[in-house]
Every structure is written in C-alpha cells, then in structure tokens.
Design a protein around this motif. Structure first.
Motif, PDB file in Angstrom:
ATOM      1  N   ARG A  85       0.831  -1.048  -0.065  1.00  0.00           N
ATOM      2  CA  ARG A  85       0.023  -0.055  -0.170  1.00  0.00           C
ATOM      3  C   ARG A  85       0.867   1.121  -0.087  1.00  0.00           C
ATOM      4  N   LEU A  86       2.006   1.241   0.630  1.00  0.00           N
ATOM      5  CA  LEU A  86       3.105   2.406   0.722  1.00  0.00           C
ATOM      6  C   LEU A  86       3.441   2.707  -0.468  1.00  0.00           C
ATOM      7  N   GLN A  87       3.844   1.781  -1.439  1.00  0.00           N
ATOM      8  CA  GLN A  87       4.499   1.800  -2.847  1.00  0.00           C
ATOM      9  C   GLN A  87       3.444   2.789  -3.698  1.00  0.00           C
ATOM     10  N   ARG A  88       2.270   2.694  -3.511  1.00  0.00           N
ATOM     11  CA  ARG A  88       1.264   3.300  -4.174  1.00  0.00           C
ATOM     12  C   ARG A  88       0.978   4.723  -3.861  1.00  0.00           C
ATOM     13  N   ALA A  89       1.722   5.263  -2.626  1.00  0.00           N
ATOM     14  CA  ALA A  89       1.297   6.568  -2.204  1.00  0.00           C
ATOM     15  C   ALA A  89       2.429   7.412  -2.553  1.00  0.00           C
ATOM     16  N   SER A  90       1.974   8.638  -2.746  1.00  0.00           N
ATOM     17  CA  SER A  90       2.872   9.689  -3.423  1.00  0.00           C
ATOM     18  C   SER A  90       3.923   9.919  -2.267  1.00  0.00           C
ATOM     19  N   MET A  91       5.047  10.793  -2.623  1.00  0.00           N
ATOM     20  CA  MET A  91       6.043  11.219  -1.740  1.00  0.00           C
ATOM     21  C   MET A  91       5.334  12.188  -0.641  1.00  0.00           C
ATOM     22  N   ARG A  92       4.540  13.238  -1.242  1.00  0.00           N
ATOM     23  CA  ARG A  92       3.824  14.105  -0.390  1.00  0.00           C
ATOM     24  C   ARG A  92       2.995  13.449   0.647  1.00  0.00           C
ATOM     25  N   ARG A  93       2.192  12.365   0.381  1.00  0.00           N
ATOM     26  CA  ARG A  93       1.276  11.703   1.551  1.00  0.00           C
ATOM     27  C   ARG A  93       2.280  10.863   2.440  1.00  0.00           C
ATOM     28  N   LEU A  94       3.507  10.267   2.008  1.00  0.00           N
ATOM     29  CA  LEU A  94       4.284   9.712   2.842  1.00  0.00           C
ATOM     30  C   LEU A  94       5.120  10.825   4.042  1.00  0.00           C
ATOM     31  N   ILE A  95       5.291  11.881   3.452  1.00  0.00           N
ATOM     32  CA  ILE A  95       5.909  12.745   4.374  1.00  0.00           C
ATOM     33  C   ILE A  95       4.823  13.291   5.172  1.00  0.00           C
ATOM     34  N   GLY A  96       3.575  13.645   4.874  1.00  0.00           N
ATOM     35  CA  GLY A  96       2.325  14.204   5.723  1.00  0.00           C
ATOM     36  C   GLY A  96       2.263  12.857   6.878  1.00  0.00           C
ATOM     37  N   ALA A  97       2.231  11.757   6.402  1.00  0.00           N
ATOM     38  CA  ALA A  97       1.940  10.534   7.338  1.00  0.00           C
ATOM     39  C   ALA A  97       2.758  10.609   8.201  1.00  0.00           C
ATOM     40  N   ALA A  98       4.202  10.787   7.861  1.00  0.00           N
ATOM     41  CA  ALA A  98       5.285  10.427   8.976  1.00  0.00           C
ATOM     42  C   ALA A  98       5.202  11.599   9.633  1.00  0.00           C
ATOM     43  N   VAL A  99       4.860  12.961   9.267  1.00  0.00           N
ATOM     44  CA  VAL A  99       4.965  14.107  10.124  1.00  0.00           C
ATOM     45  C   VAL A  99       3.894  14.077  11.068  1.00  0.00           C
ATOM     46  N   GLY A 100       2.571  13.535  10.486  1.00  0.00           N
ATOM     47  CA  GLY A 100       1.491  13.431  11.388  1.00  0.00           C
ATOM     48  C   GLY A 100       1.958  12.231  12.530  1.00  0.00           C
ATOM     49  N   SER A 101       2.024  11.291  12.349  1.00  0.00           N
ATOM     50  CA  SER A 101       2.418  10.148  13.217  1.00  0.00           C
ATOM     51  C   SER A 101       3.453  10.621  14.320  1.00  0.00           C
ATOM     52  N   ILE A 102       4.518  11.225  13.990  1.00  0.00           N
ATOM     53  CA  ILE A 102       5.435  11.705  14.883  1.00  0.00           C
ATOM     54  C   ILE A 102       4.660  12.864  15.753  1.00  0.00           C
ATOM     55  N   MET A 103       3.777  13.730  15.470  1.00  0.00           N
ATOM     56  CA  MET A 103       3.221  14.646  16.458  1.00  0.00           C
ATOM     57  C   MET A 103       2.074  13.758  17.244  1.00  0.00           C
ATOM     58  N   GLY A 104       1.432  13.007  16.578  1.00  0.00           N
ATOM     59  CA  GLY A 104       0.626  12.202  17.311  1.00  0.00           C
ATOM     60  C   GLY A 104       1.157  11.577  18.593  1.00  0.00           C
ATOM     61  N   ILE A 105       2.587  10.654  18.335  1.00  0.00           N
ATOM     62  CA  ILE A 105       3.363  10.128  19.531  1.00  0.00           C
ATOM     63  C   ILE A 105       3.772  11.036  20.384  1.00  0.00           C
TER      64      ILE A 105
END
Length: 415
Positions: A85-105
């Motif tokens: 599923r991650l291979q089909r995601a764009s770079m923008r979505r990956l960066i946004g998901a990573a930043v969002g998860s770090i902020m959540g933690i």
C-alpha cells in the motif's frame, strides 16, 4: 524503446511467424540489477523467517512456541500488505503521514506525563497510556496523509527529488484507439511519451478481429497490429505488455478500468461510453476524438468561407457541405447550388458531442457577382449577321481563310 517482459525462468522466444513480438528475449550478457521480482521475494522470505524464528524463540504473551511462530508469520504478512500500500502512495502523502504520526506520538507522550501525576491506579494508567499512544498515532497518520497533498516539495530545493519524473503514469491503450490508428501519429509527434501499457486481453481481442471471417474486420485487426508495431519502434516510448487479467470481470471496458486503477494510469480511447464510465470512477481519460475536435480551425460568425455544396439538407432550401476535417456546414438557401462551390457567411457555430457544426448563408456579394455575369453576356449577344460580318472582316484583314459554309450557297449559281 521496448522493454523485455519475459517471465523469470521462461526462456522461450516468440515464433518467427508472430506478427507482433510482444516479449523480446533478454540478452544473456546483460547483468541483472537489484530490484527484480526474485530479489524482492528473497528479501520477504528472509524477513518472514526472521519473524517466525523470533516468535518461536521468545513465545510472548504466554503462547506456545508453535502459536508464537504462527503469530510471527501473520505479523510478516501484515507488514507486506502495508508495504504494498505504501508503494502506491505519493511522496507528499508519505511525508505528511510521517510528520503526522510523529506529532501524534509526541502528543501522547505529553498526555502520559500529565496522567503520571494523577492518582489513577497503575493498571488503568498503563491502559490509558497505550490507548492514547495508539489513537494519537493513528489520527496523526491519517490526517497527515490526507493533508500531505498540500505540501510544496519544490520549496525544499529538490531535497526529495522530482516526483513527477520518477512516478510511473502509464497510458492504457484501448482496442478502439489502436484500430483507429491516429494514436501512432500523435505519439510520433511527441505529444505522448512515457509508458504505453497494452493489456493482454486487448491483444487477444485484436487477434480475434484479425482472424475474423469478415474481410473488413480482418483488415481492421491487421491494421491495429501494424499500429502497435509502429509504436513499438518509437525510441521515446516504453511499450509494456500487462499480463493482468480479471477473471471475475467479463466486459473488456471494465477490465481496462480495473487495470488503470491498479497501475494508477490513464486510458486512451475513442469510446464515448467508456469515457463516461471511467470518468465517473475517477480515471483520467485521453480521448483522441476530443483532441481532434480541439484541433479543428476556429470559425467565428461573420467570416467568409468557400465550400462545395454536396447534398440537400433536412430543412427546406438547405444545402450541406463538409470541410476537409469532416466538419458539417449547413447553408441556408443553397438547395439550388448543389454540386457547386460557393462563398458563404458563417452565422453560428454549435459544438455537439459528435463534433462541431457550422451554420451559414450564401454570401450576397458572390451571389451578385454571379448574377451580373449573365447580364454582361446578354449585352454582348449581338445579331448573328452583325457578328458574322464582323468576324468576316477581321478574318479578311488578318489574311485568314473564311470557313466554308456547310450548306451550299445557291444565290451565285448560274441560271
């Protein structure tokens, strides 16, 4: 440029009689680079074995060794699905998901510090800490991925590269556009580039049409195969043959839509119904007919055109003409001008789903010029005696011989 598409382990080359060499063999002297299907499978097998061995050795949560090994295998499979599923995601979505998860933690950690100063029992506080960690991480991951499209990666100075150049956006070719043939001219003019994805079920349909008993269908099928050979020889294109098939889908149009969804590509077609259905499902469509209509010359009301009236129109006293690109021109008052070339004045232009229609009327200036021509001829139409005498005098003055009359002249015969 054609890429090799022989499955690993299959060394059979296409027969010499094959009209369209779909999978040219890979030369033996070319070194294989990391990234093939076998390399990914090897890495996944090693990861699965490591997860199973870790579960069998540590057997967490009081499970037996065999149950823990099965749990490690299930964990590795879930990781593989998440990777796909991650291979089909764009770079923008990956960066946004990573930043969002770090902020959540980080938010869950700060809330855990607050809970540590309360008088909540240890067991309940541990449950709340784990629950907050999971909830905040999940919310940050989802919200960050959804808002990731708002990121401007170009502002970072190319730190993450150019996503547009590295992302594969294949164009899936439909049977109708292959048989039409104009797609080869469009590709030859470099209006299309990148990956051209030709499904295997489309090739089978072309083969059936080429082997048809009907001579017209057989000619169209062979023409489609020749068009594919032209596209295959273009150096700026990358032709791929997709073996993906959908056994539970019977219609070819629906298979094309599913294939475009799987590869995140566009469909090139001439089919109007496929265009509408794919657009409703969020698939981008490149319609050759719409491109042809967009390239037709722009005609404005009041312009003068010269057309050839070909046939009678549906309404009273109308004539119909056609431009070189097939545009229909309806001319009022041109019924008497059939099989004649006339100048018309454009009155209106209408754009329909089938194309563009031009309405006009006969130009008054050209009609007045045509009406003056017979008047001039009538003025110069002198009596035969005067015309004959004039020609006779001119012939005598010029030394020419006067033609002998057909009927004998009996006025000068001897009595």
């Amino acid at each position: 440029m054609t890429r090799p598409y022989i499955r690993p382990g299959n060394t059979d080359t296409p027969a010499a009689s094959t009209p369209f060499p779909l999978r040219p063999a890979t030369p033996a002297n070319i070194s294989r680079e990391f990234g093939s299907w076998w390399d990914h499978m090897l890495v996944r097998v090693i990861f699965s074995v490591a997860c199973v061995a870790a579960g069998y050795h540590f057997h967490p949560f009081g499970l037996t060794n065999l149950e823990a090994a099965f749990m490690g295998l299930a964990f590795s499979i879930s990781v593989f699905l998440f990777e796909i599923r991650l291979q089909r995601a764009s770079m923008r979505r990956l960066i946004g998901a990573a930043v969002g998860s770090i902020m959540g933690i980080l938010g869950a950690y700060l809330m855990g510090l607050v809970l540590a100063r309360t008088s909540i029992p240890e067991g309940s506080r541990s449950f709340l800490d784990v629950g907050l960690l999971l909830v905040m991480t999940y919310i940050g991951l989802v919200v960050g991925a959804n808002k990731g499209d708002m990121l401007n990666l170009q502002a970072l100075g190319g730190l993450f590269g150019s996503e547009r150049s590295t992302r594969r956006m294949p164009k899936v070719l439909d049977t109708s556009v292959i048989i039409d043939g104009r797609i080869a001219d469009i590709c030859e003019a470099h209006f299309l580039d990148g990956v051209m994805l030709i499904p295997q079920f489309v090739l089978r349909e072309l083969q059936l049409v080429a082997d048809s008993a009907d001579s017209m269908k057989r000619q169209r099928g062979r023409r489609g195969l020749e068009v594919l050979q032209r596209i295959q020889k273009m150096a700026h294109l990358e032709v791929e043959i997709a073996d993906d098939d959908f056994a539970n889908v019977a219609d070819v149009d629906l298979k094309l839509i599913e294939l475009a969804k799987r590869y995140d590509g566009k469909i090139i077609t001439n089919d109007y119904n496929l265009n509408k259905v794919a657009t409703l499902q969020g698939i981008e469509i490149l319609n050759v007919n719409q491109l042809a209509n967009a390239l037709k010359p722009v005609v404005l009301p009041g312009e003068i055109m010269r057309v050839f009236i070909l046939r009678e129109g549906k309404e009273y006293n109308q004539g119909v003409a056609y431009l070189d690109d097939g545009t229909m021109v309806v001319v009022d008052g041109a019924r008497r001008m059939i099989n004649k070339t006339v100048d018309i004045t454009v009155t209106s232009v209408h754009q329909t789903t089938a194309g563009k229609m031009i309405f006009g009327r006969i130009d008054e200036r050209s009609e007045s010029q045509n009406s003056r021509a017979p008047q001039a001829h009538a003025i110069n139409d002198l009596p035969r005696q005067v015309e004959h005498s004039g020609r006779q005098s001119e012939a005598i003055a010029g030394g020419e011989r006067i033609p002998r009359p057909v009927a004998p002249d009996t006025s000068h015969e001897p009595e």
